[in-house]
Design an enzyme around this catalytic site. Structure first.
Site, PDB file in Angstrom:
ATOM      1  CD  GLN A  79      -2.984  -0.821   2.331  1.00 33.33           C
ATOM      2  OE1 GLN A  79      -2.969  -1.520   3.324  1.00 33.33           O
ATOM      3  NE2 GLN A  79      -3.857   0.168   2.179  1.00 33.33           N
ATOM      4  CG  HIS A  80       0.354   3.462   2.415  1.00 30.22           C
ATOM      5  ND1 HIS A  80      -0.935   3.905   2.554  1.00 30.22           N
ATOM      6  CD2 HIS A  80       0.574   2.587   3.432  1.00 30.22           C
ATOM      7  CE1 HIS A  80      -1.482   3.325   3.624  1.00 30.22           C
ATOM      8  NE2 HIS A  80      -0.594   2.523   4.157  1.00 30.22           N
ATOM      9  CG  ASP A 241       0.275  -5.234   1.462  1.00 27.93           C
ATOM     10  OD1 ASP A 241      -0.504  -4.358   1.901  1.00 27.93           O
ATOM     11  OD2 ASP A 241       1.505  -5.187   1.649  1.00 27.93           O
TER      12      ASP A 241
END
Length: 510
Positions: A79-80, A241
């Site tokens: 992520q991110h 994820d």
């Protein structure tokens, strides 16, 4: 005869799992290591092309007869991350990752522009914390002006692999909620957060289209040939994820608490309604199954155990023997495992530190135990926020690489005082991606299946790896956890004294 593939692009490696729903078995697995560029300013970056190359390498290691039977696939991604593309779809710069803390100052600037963390939570459900995608854009404008000037699209890591697979730019709500730009209550991009991040342009034009969790897309024929799969393969929406790990562990209906022991550590549970903390004590994310996924994230989990094992000169494969040779509490040795800075608690500039060292407890075994305990205590710190909010759980489902450790499974059971289970399929995110693809295909065929019914049919627990809490160990860990909090308070006070930014209240998890 139909098979489903799950692709998990993590920080340290990319994995592919091919699942046969008829036999309920993974019929093929492959993985490829990924390099990480780390710098002293907190930067953590990767080349997006490496993810695509690793994906093709993994598929190339899978038997051609198996690949020909794949009917759908789905991508799980860390992520991110911030992937910047120009108008032609070319990558403009290395991707800044979830564990990148170099943009901590930009987090504060965005929140100030909105009116503070509380205003962010009101606008979108989450404050902007270290590592979130939003902070990476103003950093790019300042430090990579040429890339910013040519910026046309912003994708997350899993979005980028979907772009490689389909030629289309889209994002689903689970991963989108980790950007800091999504209003998680309305499940749409927040105009207030976009303007606060970049008032110079209409940032919404750079963001991908939001799609439903059961969306399906055609694979690009050239990419199908590169992977050795049929041109008829469908690409599901995928997700972050953690959201895919929720699929892989059955956390797609209420009541199940999942702990992921990977590079980062996470705790999450499904909800049918938004679960927003007014104090920002957890991430108020959406799920990748149509609901919501309140989540606690630490930035240092297996990072800590691997770093200490490397320092002590042994492999983590031998770690359980070192844990078994020591007692709970590591004879007073405590590690605050903030090698990457930390999000829970919110200390982006913190560094790892040892406390309570003496001549007896500085053996490699003690140090390794302190690392495993410190990583687990960080998650306990976040779990306490769930408990304070009235959430209750009857057990924990473990996933991630750390779940392979019998000693870590027992440690979690003892620290949290809850029974622990581990699914048969240990690659929770990749397996979960395969299940999401299976669900989407069945939905498209007109079947009235739900995420819960798919997981009930395919997610099973391994009784040989279950653990139950030992009260005697639990008492020892409770004392060790209090020491951890004591040293943590000292570090928080020091961080507050050395910063002009108003510190968060003590013992509030991010």
């Amino acid at each position: 005869m139909s098979l489903y593939a799950g692709i998990d692009a993590g920080t340290q490696s990319l994995k592919v799992v091919v699942y046969d729903p008829a036999t309920k078995q993974a019929v093929a697995c492959a993985s490829e290591a990924l390099a990480l560029d780390s710098r002293d300013d907190g930067s953590r970056e990767q080349e997006p092309s490496a993810w695509a190359d690793a994906m093709r390498t993994c598929f190339g290691r899978i038997d051609a007869a198996v690949r020909r039977r794949i009917v759908a696939l789905s991508v799980s991604g860390q992520q991110h991350g911030f992937v910047a593309l120009d108008a032609d779809g070319n990558v403009l710069a290395p991707a800044k990752l979830w564990c990148d803390t170099s943009t901590a100052a930009e987090c504060g600037q965005i929140m100030d522009a909105v009116g503070g963390p509380g205003a962010c939570i009101t606008s979108a459900g989450n404050p902007i914390l270290a590592g979130y995608t939003a902070s990476k854009l103003p950093w790019t404008r300042k430090h990579r002006p040429e890339a910013y000037a040519r910026l046309a699209s912003i994708l997350l890591p899993h979005d980028y692999l979907n772009y490689i697979l389909t030629g289309r730019r889209f994002c689903e709500h689970g991963d989108a909620s980790g950007t800091g730009w999504l209003d998680v209550r309305k499940r749409e991009w927040s105009p207030a957060m976009l303007e606060a991040t970049d008032p110079r342009r209409d940032l919404g034009e750079c963001l991908p289209t939001l799609v439903a969790a059961d969306a399906l897309f055609a694979i690009d024929p050239a990419e199908a040939a590169a992977l050795g799969v049929p041109e008829t393969v469908r690409v599901a929406a995928g997700g972050g994820d953690n959201m895919m790990a929720a699929w892989g562990t059955g956390a797609v209906s209420a009541g199940r608490l999942v702990m992921s022991l990977g590079t980062s550590g996470t705790l999450f549970a499904y909800s049918d309604t938004p679960v927003v903390s007014d104090a920002g004590e957890w991430a108020a994310f959406c799920s990748s199954s149509g609901g919501w996924l309140p989540l606690i994230c630490t930035m240092n989990c297996t990072v800590a155990t691997e770093a200490v094992a490397r320092l002590a000169g042994f492999s983590t494969r031998d770690g359980d023997a070192h844990i078994a040779a020591t007692i709970p509490g590591a004879d007073g040795l405590t590690l605050l495992p903030f090698f990457n800075g930390e999000r829970t608690p919110n200390l982006p500039h913190a560094r790892a530190s040892w406390h309570g060292m003496d001549v007896a407890n500085t053996t490699p075994a003690h140090m390794y135990r302190a690392a495993m305990e410190g990583a687990t205590f960080s998650l306990k710190y976040g779990f306490d926020a769930f408990v304070r909010a009235g959430m209750a759980f009857e057990g924990i489902v473990l996933t991630g690489g750390g779940a392979n450790s019998a000693q870590w499974r027992q440690l979690v059971a003892d620290v949290f005082g809850l029974p622990v289970q581990v699914p048969w399929q240990v690659e929770g995110a990749a397996f979960g991606a395969a299940l999401q693809a299976l669900w989407a295909v069945r939905r498209a065929a007109g079947e009235g299946v739900t995420p819960a019914s798919v997981c009930a049919e395919h997610v099973g627990m391994d009784p040989a790896r279950a653990a139950r809490p030992d009260r005697r160990n639990g008492d020892a860990y409770a004392a060790a956890y209090q020491r951890f909090l004591h040293y943590l308070d000292a570090v928080r006070a020091d961080a507050a004294a050395s910063s002009s930014i108003e510190p968060a209240p003590a013992r509030i998890a991010a």
